[in-house]
Design an enzyme around this catalytic site. Structure first.
Site, PDB file in Angstrom:
ATOM      1  CE1 TYR A 161      -4.006   2.122   0.828  1.00  0.00           C
ATOM      2  CE2 TYR A 161      -2.564   3.174   2.432  1.00  0.00           C
ATOM      3  CZ  TYR A 161      -3.742   3.154   1.707  1.00  0.00           C
ATOM      4  OH  TYR A 161      -4.649   4.177   1.869  1.00  0.00           O
ATOM      5  CE  LYS A 165      -3.625   4.906  -1.398  1.00  0.00           C
ATOM      6  NZ  LYS A 165      -4.728   5.438  -2.228  1.00  0.00           N
TER       7      LYS A 165
HETATM    8  N1  LIG Z   1     -10.201   6.214   5.120  1.00  0.00           N
HETATM    9  C1  LIG Z   1      -8.951   6.485   5.409  1.00  0.00           C
HETATM   10  O1  LIG Z   1      -8.566   6.546   6.583  1.00  0.00           O
HETATM   11  C2  LIG Z   1      -7.951   6.722   4.289  1.00  0.00           C
HETATM   12  C3  LIG Z   1      -6.693   7.200   4.656  1.00  0.00           C
HETATM   13  C4  LIG Z   1      -5.757   7.436   3.664  1.00  0.00           C
HETATM   14  C5  LIG Z   1      -6.083   7.208   2.330  1.00  0.00           C
HETATM   15  N2  LIG Z   1      -7.299   6.729   1.997  1.00  0.00           N
HETATM   16  C6  LIG Z   1      -7.566   6.504   0.566  1.00  0.00           C
HETATM   17  O2  LIG Z   1      -8.788   7.081   0.214  1.00  0.00           O
HETATM   18  C7  LIG Z   1      -9.358   6.390  -0.881  1.00  0.00           C
HETATM   19  C8  LIG Z   1     -10.808   6.053  -0.571  1.00  0.00           C
HETATM   20  O3  LIG Z   1     -10.821   5.212   0.562  1.00  0.00           O
HETATM   21  P1  LIG Z   1     -12.079   5.112   1.546  1.00  0.00           P
HETATM   22  O4  LIG Z   1     -11.546   5.209   2.927  1.00  0.00           O
HETATM   23  O5  LIG Z   1     -13.156   6.016   1.106  1.00  0.00           O
HETATM   24  O6  LIG Z   1     -12.471   3.591   1.278  1.00  0.00           O
HETATM   25  P2  LIG Z   1     -13.910   2.906   1.094  1.00  0.00           P
HETATM   26  O7  LIG Z   1     -13.611   1.456   1.132  1.00  0.00           O
HETATM   27  O8  LIG Z   1     -14.893   3.485   2.051  1.00  0.00           O
HETATM   28  O9  LIG Z   1     -14.327   3.352  -0.372  1.00  0.00           O
HETATM   29  C9  LIG Z   1     -13.584   2.948  -1.477  1.00  0.00           C
HETATM   30  C10 LIG Z   1     -14.496   2.865  -2.697  1.00  0.00           C
HETATM   31  O10 LIG Z   1     -13.680   2.435  -3.810  1.00  0.00           O
HETATM   32  C11 LIG Z   1     -14.377   1.402  -4.497  1.00  0.00           C
HETATM   33  N3  LIG Z   1     -13.417   0.534  -5.195  1.00  0.00           N
HETATM   34  C12 LIG Z   1     -12.628  -0.428  -4.655  1.00  0.00           C
HETATM   35  N4  LIG Z   1     -11.928  -1.034  -5.625  1.00  0.00           N
HETATM   36  C13 LIG Z   1     -12.274  -0.438  -6.784  1.00  0.00           C
HETATM   37  C14 LIG Z   1     -11.887  -0.621  -8.145  1.00  0.00           C
HETATM   38  N5  LIG Z   1     -11.015  -1.577  -8.500  1.00  0.00           N
HETATM   39  N6  LIG Z   1     -12.429   0.186  -9.098  1.00  0.00           N
HETATM   40  C15 LIG Z   1     -13.341   1.132  -8.758  1.00  0.00           C
HETATM   41  N7  LIG Z   1     -13.761   1.339  -7.485  1.00  0.00           N
HETATM   42  C16 LIG Z   1     -13.225   0.561  -6.518  1.00  0.00           C
HETATM   43  C17 LIG Z   1     -15.163   0.661  -3.430  1.00  0.00           C
HETATM   44  O11 LIG Z   1     -16.245  -0.078  -3.990  1.00  0.00           O
HETATM   45  C18 LIG Z   1     -15.601   1.815  -2.521  1.00  0.00           C
HETATM   46  O12 LIG Z   1     -16.846   2.344  -2.931  1.00  0.00           O
HETATM   47  C19 LIG Z   1      -8.472   5.175  -1.117  1.00  0.00           C
HETATM   48  O13 LIG Z   1      -7.596   5.438  -2.191  1.00  0.00           O
HETATM   49  C20 LIG Z   1      -7.710   5.046   0.181  1.00  0.00           C
HETATM   50  O14 LIG Z   1      -6.453   4.424   0.015  1.00  0.00           O
HETATM   51  C21 LIG Z   1      -8.257   6.478   2.954  1.00  0.00           C
END
Ligand SMILES: NC(=O)c1ccc[n+]([C@@H]2O[C@H](COP(=O)([O-])OP(=O)(O)OC[C@H]3O[C@@H](n4cnc5c(N)ncnc54)[C@H](O)[C@@H]3O)[C@@H](O)[C@H]2O)c1
Length: 269
Positions: A161, A165
């Protein structure tokens, strides 16, 4: 007076917009007058986001696309241009987390699976999205890549991961330079610990423990707190910001919180 009306009418794609940060960004964009292509692998939840937007008077369409599949990403960009006539911006948000494990315990298959979504998916969204923004001659084009604190810091037991990133931040910085002369800003946002379903079914007390350890203000972030930064970057107020990796983490990337002895605690009364 400073306002965000410059975003109104802009056409944007948000990937992974059926849930979490992507959903919050799509709703926030639409509330501010942008036309949004909501995309995800989950049609039901994605269509629900579109219904929420349109029932509030906004404009959005859903397109099912897996960001790890080239034909899906091309189809997504084509759909946006066919529907709205042009493209102004793309938010490459879709991403998955990985099990926490030291590098020697990960399989090659896990590496391929995670990087296909978290890194190659962003690359393809940029490749085809930027081409469409260039062809649209958008005066306020933007790319927002959702990276993570793991895009700028090491992250124990999260090697795949974290490397994905960091790659997203590298693509962001390079593209900022490549497209600066063509009115396209390219930025990454780096959330800390935000309350979304990426936490899976972790029990509440575990999530709270993580919040205390990982967040200096002791709480998880709200997806809206990320969406507001994305809205700013999509607006013309941010035209001089490009190539940045903007942290949204209550300050956790700057250091550790240690207990502080207040000389005058009475000021809190
Ligand atoms: N939530 C956190 O704490 C956090 C922290 C740092 C970074 N992020 C990043 O933020 C982004 C969103 O994460 P989140 O927390 O909202 O997660 P989440 O799991 O709530 O939402 C992610 C969404 O992406 C969709 N998805 C997954 N694989 C996919 C694919 N192959 N093609 C299209 N859609 C796909 C899922 O169906 C889901 O709707 C990610 O890139 C994650 O790495 C999140």
């Amino acid at each position: 007076m400073t306002d965000f009306t410059s975003v109104s009418g802009k056409i944007a794609i948000v990937t992974g917009a059926a849930d979490g940060l992507g959903k919050a960004i799509a709703l926030c964009f639409a509330e501010n007058g942008m036309k949004v292509v909501v995309s995800d692998i989950h049609s039901d939840k994605g269509s629900e986001v579109v219904r929420e937007i349109t029932s509030n008077g906004g404009d959005a369409v859903f397109f099912k696309a897996d960001v790890s599949k080239e034909e899906d990403v091309r189809g997504l960009i084509d759909l946006a241009v066919e529907t709205y006539g042009r493209l102004d911006g793309i938010v490459n948000n879709a991403g998955i987390s990985a099990d926490s494990r030291p590098i020697h315990e990960y399989s090659i298959e896990e590496f391929d699976k995670i990087t296909a979504i978290d890194l190659k998916g962003v690359f393809m969204g940029m490749k085809y999205g930027i081409e469409a923004i260039l062809k649209s001659k958008s005066p306020g084009g933007f790319v927002i890549n959702v990276a993570s604190l793991a895009g700028i810091m090491g992250n124990s037991s999260m090697g795949i991961y974290t490397s994905s990133k960091h790659g997203v931040v590298g693509l962001t910085k390079t593209a900022a330079l490549d497209y600066a002369a063509y009115n396209i800003t390219v930025n990454a946002i780096c959330p800390g610990t935000i309350r979304t379903s990426i936490w899976g079914d972790a029990p509440e007390e575990v999530i709270q423990q993580y919040a205390k350890i990982l967040s200096p203000n002791g709480r998880l972030g709200d997806p809206k707190e990320v969406a507001h930064v994305a809205l700013f970057l999509a607006s013309d107020l941010a035209r001089y910001i490009s190539g940045s990796a903007i942290t949204i983490d209550a300050g956790s990337h700057v250091g550790k919180v240690t207990p502080t002895q207040w000389s005058h605690p009475e000021i809190l009364d």
